[in-house]
Write a protein that holds these residues in place. Structure first.
Motif, PDB file in Angstrom:
ATOM      1  N   PRO A  11       2.935   2.035  -1.779  1.00  0.00           N
ATOM      2  CA  PRO A  11       4.207   1.674  -2.429  1.00  0.00           C
ATOM      3  C   PRO A  11       4.160   1.820  -3.946  1.00  0.00           C
ATOM      4  N   HIS A  38      -5.719   3.433  -1.954  1.00  0.00           N
ATOM      5  CA  HIS A  38      -5.362   4.316  -0.834  1.00  0.00           C
ATOM      6  C   HIS A  38      -5.799   5.732  -1.199  1.00  0.00           C
ATOM      7  N   TYR A  39      -6.317   6.462  -0.212  1.00  0.00           N
ATOM      8  CA  TYR A  39      -6.976   7.733  -0.517  1.00  0.00           C
ATOM      9  C   TYR A  39      -6.682   8.824   0.507  1.00  0.00           C
ATOM     10  N   SER A  64     -11.757   1.401   0.027  1.00  0.00           N
ATOM     11  CA  SER A  64     -11.478   0.211   0.837  1.00  0.00           C
ATOM     12  C   SER A  64     -12.601  -0.805   0.711  1.00  0.00           C
ATOM     13  N   GLY A  65     -12.307  -2.026   1.156  1.00  0.00           N
ATOM     14  CA  GLY A  65     -13.324  -3.081   1.179  1.00  0.00           C
ATOM     15  C   GLY A  65     -12.647  -4.421   1.340  1.00  0.00           C
ATOM     16  N   GLN A  70     -12.991  -4.797  -3.113  1.00  0.00           N
ATOM     17  CA  GLN A  70     -12.006  -3.815  -3.593  1.00  0.00           C
ATOM     18  C   GLN A  70     -11.510  -4.168  -5.000  1.00  0.00           C
ATOM     19  N   ASP A  95       2.301  -5.658  -5.969  1.00  0.00           N
ATOM     20  CA  ASP A  95       1.515  -6.859  -5.668  1.00  0.00           C
ATOM     21  C   ASP A  95       0.224  -6.558  -4.918  1.00  0.00           C
ATOM     22  N   VAL A  96      -0.302  -5.344  -5.077  1.00  0.00           N
ATOM     23  CA  VAL A  96      -1.516  -4.999  -4.323  1.00  0.00           C
ATOM     24  C   VAL A  96      -2.755  -5.384  -5.141  1.00  0.00           C
ATOM     25  N   ASN A  97      -3.922  -5.258  -4.517  1.00  0.00           N
ATOM     26  CA  ASN A  97      -5.146  -5.659  -5.225  1.00  0.00           C
ATOM     27  C   ASN A  97      -5.339  -4.873  -6.513  1.00  0.00           C
ATOM     28  N   GLU A 129      -0.903 -10.841  -1.003  1.00  0.00           N
ATOM     29  CA  GLU A 129       0.020 -10.353  -2.046  1.00  0.00           C
ATOM     30  C   GLU A 129       0.581 -11.494  -2.873  1.00  0.00           C
ATOM     31  N   HIS A 236       0.550   2.594  10.188  1.00  0.00           N
ATOM     32  CA  HIS A 236      -0.307   2.402   9.008  1.00  0.00           C
ATOM     33  C   HIS A 236      -1.774   2.389   9.450  1.00  0.00           C
ATOM     34  N   PRO A 237      -2.692   2.902   8.616  1.00  0.00           N
ATOM     35  CA  PRO A 237      -4.103   2.955   9.064  1.00  0.00           C
ATOM     36  C   PRO A 237      -4.687   1.588   9.439  1.00  0.00           C
TER      37      PRO A 237
HETATM   38  C1  UD1 Z   1      -2.338  -2.720   0.959  1.00  0.00           C
HETATM   39  C2  UD1 Z   1      -1.809  -3.911   0.170  1.00  0.00           C
HETATM   40  C3  UD1 Z   1      -0.487  -4.348   0.755  1.00  0.00           C
HETATM   41  C4  UD1 Z   1       0.489  -3.200   0.831  1.00  0.00           C
HETATM   42  C5  UD1 Z   1      -0.133  -2.029   1.560  1.00  0.00           C
HETATM   43  C6  UD1 Z   1       0.785  -0.836   1.475  1.00  0.00           C
HETATM   44  C7  UD1 Z   1      -3.459  -5.461  -0.800  1.00  0.00           C
HETATM   45  C8  UD1 Z   1      -4.098  -6.792  -0.655  1.00  0.00           C
HETATM   46  N1  UD1 Z   1      -2.731  -5.038   0.258  1.00  0.00           N
HETATM   47  O1  UD1 Z   1      -2.572  -3.166   2.289  1.00  0.00           O
HETATM   48  O2  UD1 Z   1       0.081  -5.363  -0.060  1.00  0.00           O
HETATM   49  O3  UD1 Z   1       1.650  -3.622   1.503  1.00  0.00           O
HETATM   50  O4  UD1 Z   1      -1.380  -1.672   0.951  1.00  0.00           O
HETATM   51  O5  UD1 Z   1       0.551   0.115   2.443  1.00  0.00           O
HETATM   52  O6  UD1 Z   1      -3.615  -4.832  -1.806  1.00  0.00           O
HETATM   53  N2  UD1 Z   1      -7.192   2.749   4.992  1.00  0.00           N
HETATM   54  C9  UD1 Z   1      -7.299   4.046   5.371  1.00  0.00           C
HETATM   55  N3  UD1 Z   1      -6.897   5.020   4.507  1.00  0.00           N
HETATM   56  C10 UD1 Z   1      -6.388   4.762   3.286  1.00  0.00           C
HETATM   57  C11 UD1 Z   1      -6.291   3.437   2.885  1.00  0.00           C
HETATM   58  C12 UD1 Z   1      -6.684   2.426   3.753  1.00  0.00           C
HETATM   59  O7  UD1 Z   1      -7.759   4.336   6.462  1.00  0.00           O
HETATM   60  O8  UD1 Z   1      -6.029   5.712   2.555  1.00  0.00           O
HETATM   61  C13 UD1 Z   1      -7.610   1.687   5.932  1.00  0.00           C
HETATM   62  C14 UD1 Z   1      -9.009   1.166   5.659  1.00  0.00           C
HETATM   63  O9  UD1 Z   1      -9.606   0.877   6.873  1.00  0.00           O
HETATM   64  C15 UD1 Z   1      -8.744  -0.123   4.915  1.00  0.00           C
HETATM   65  C16 UD1 Z   1      -7.451  -0.602   5.545  1.00  0.00           C
HETATM   66  O10 UD1 Z   1      -6.720   0.589   5.811  1.00  0.00           O
HETATM   67  O11 UD1 Z   1      -9.777  -1.067   5.058  1.00  0.00           O
HETATM   68  C17 UD1 Z   1      -6.653  -1.523   4.646  1.00  0.00           C
HETATM   69  O12 UD1 Z   1      -6.419  -0.921   3.354  1.00  0.00           O
HETATM   70  P1  UD1 Z   1      -6.156  -1.868   2.073  1.00  0.00           P
HETATM   71  O13 UD1 Z   1      -5.757  -1.050   0.920  1.00  0.00           O
HETATM   72  O14 UD1 Z   1      -7.287  -2.816   1.880  1.00  0.00           O
HETATM   73  O15 UD1 Z   1      -4.969  -2.784   2.544  1.00  0.00           O
HETATM   74  P2  UD1 Z   1      -3.586  -2.395   3.221  1.00  0.00           P
HETATM   75  O16 UD1 Z   1      -3.519  -3.076   4.533  1.00  0.00           O
HETATM   76  O17 UD1 Z   1      -3.386  -0.922   3.147  1.00  0.00           O
END
Ligand code: UD1
Ligand code: UDP
Length: 360
Positions: A11, A38-39, A64-65, A70, A95-97, A129, A236-237
């Motif tokens: 977002p 996100h990657y 991620s982590g 993270q 509001d993300v990390n 968040e 979503h992943p």
């Molecule tokens: C994050 C935000 C959330 C936001 C969302 C938008 C925080 C605390 N959370 O949640 O507020 O609504 O993004 O989408 O910052 N992963 C992948 N590929 C990627 C990125 C993530 O596979 O490119 C997987 C990994 O297993 C990772 C998991 O998704 O551990 C969660 O990713 P993370 O960025 O920690 O949190 P989101 O649930 O994506």
């Protein structure tokens, strides 16, 4: 003046675009930092292409982590970069990390922090968040609220009134700028969908998808809704790893969508069911009925002045609300100031405040 603009997660890319454009139009030098939260191409690269966002000037590759891992990875990589860049302001969004991490580093480096999407509160501190919002706002020197209740929260928490600016919604800026391009796409035809005959689902909040009992209940509810209106579900992943092929009949999984495809599917949907913050706002701006599958929202204006209804996560409540709105959808309406000019308002406040500082 020089502004560092931070984006890390899906977002964020959508929110920084109008801010970067408006700052450039006002002659402000910008440096775009991608934290790498996100990657995947489907969570990051496609947004740069769809939005015409320029490539990041710096990539922190945080990945991620856990929350601590993270947040610390972003902070550790951002601190020395910020020291080298020495900007006049760091702009963080959402509001993300990554938002919290960069705000904290900048505040301790005595660099001004501007928060876009300030003042949103769900009142629910079990949401990561909500912690990010509260701390980021507390650290910020310039607070840009999308809607009046954001201003009220900030003032109630003791923010100085001169730091708080009601500017409108940058997510809606991008939506309005991209709406026609989204409409022109072949997304529906490619998926064999007709406008107005399907529902769109997105789910990724940890509270909904990490607990198998809650997720199973929501999936059962979606299965019932699908008996009356077929559903498409770009996954979503975070959610993908939990679903393991358990989707009910009539609920069709898709990979995460690019921005234009997602907007195309939203604007032609009969109903949206979501736990996303951005999707609640977009459905209101598009006039599409939205059921929010959460117990609360930090975006109540989408309920009071839009097409959103917060229905909670109990399967019976979700199904009842969906059937009600399939029979009788709410009228479209859109909050004031959600007019596509939030980025311009933000830039003009930033320019004024940076000019004032360099003179003073
Ligand atoms: C994050 C935000 C959330 C936001 C969302 C938008 C925080 C605390 N959370 O949640 O507020 O609504 O993004 O989408 O910052 N992963 C992948 N590929 C990627 C990125 C993530 O596979 O490119 C997987 C990994 O297993 C990772 C998991 O998704 O551990 C969660 O990713 P993370 O960025 O920690 O949190 P989101 O649930 O994506
Ligand atoms: N979005 C997208 N593809 C998808 C799901 C969502 O492009 O498969 C867009 C959506 O239209 C909105 C933004 O991503 O612009 C919302 O991001 P997300 O739901 O991941 O995060 P949140 O807003 O809940 O923080």
């Amino acid at each position: 003046p020089h502004a560092v603009v931070v984006a890390g997660a899906r977002p964020n890319f959508i929110k920084v675009k109008p801010v970067l454009d408006a700052l450039a139009a006002d002659g402000v030098r910008t440096t775009l930092v991608h934290t790498g939260q996100h990657y995947d191409d489907a969570m990051s690269g496609v947004f740069f292409a769809d939005l015409g966002l320029r490539p990041p000037d710096h990539h922190l590759e945080a990945g991620s982590g856990s929350h601590a891992v993270q947040t610390a990875a972003v902070m550790t990589a951002f601190e020395p970069l910020l020291g080298r860049l020495a900007p006049d302001v760091v702009v963080v969004v959402g509001d993300v990390n990554s938002t919290l991490a960069c705000a904290l580093v900048a505040a301790k480096a005595n660099i001004r922090v501007a928060h876009v999407e300030a003042g949103l509160r769900s009142g629910d501190r079990t949401m990561p968040e909500e912690i990010n919002r509260i701390v980021t706002d507390r650290l910020s020197d310039l607070l840009f609220a999308p809607s009046p209740e954001g201003v009220d929260h900030l003032l109630a928490e003791g923010a100085r009134p001169e730091t708080v600016h009601l500017v409108g919604n940058v997510m809606v800026d991008t939506l309005l700028a991209c709406r026609e391009r989204a409409r022109a796409r072949s997304t529906l035809a490619d998926l064999g969908l007709q406008a107005g005959e399907y529902g769109l689902v997105t789910l990724h909040r940890p509270g909904n998808v990490d607990d198998p009992a809650v997720l199973d209940g929501l999936l059962a509810a979606l299965g019932k809704v699908a008996t009356r209106c077929r559903l498409v579900f770009p996954v979503h992943p975070r959610t993908a790893s939990r679903l393991a092929g358990r989707l009910p009949d009539g609920v069709r999984p898709l990979g995460p969508l690019g921005y234009l495809d997602c907007v195309a599917l939203q604007m032609a949907a009969r109903l949206v069911l979501t736990d996303s913050g951005g999707v609640q706002e977009e459905s209101t701006a598009l006039g599409v009925p939205c059921l929010t599958l959460r117990e609360n929202t930090e975006r109540p204006i989408t309920v009071t002045e839009g097409t959103n209804r917060v229905v909670g996560c109990s399967p019976a409540a979700v199904v009842a609300a969906a059937f009600e709105w399939l029979d009788e959808p709410p009228p479209p309406r859109c909050p004031a100031l959600w007019d596509g000019k939030a980025g311009e308002r933000i830039s003009s406040v930033l320019v004024r405040s940076l000019d004032g500082r360099s003179r003073g």
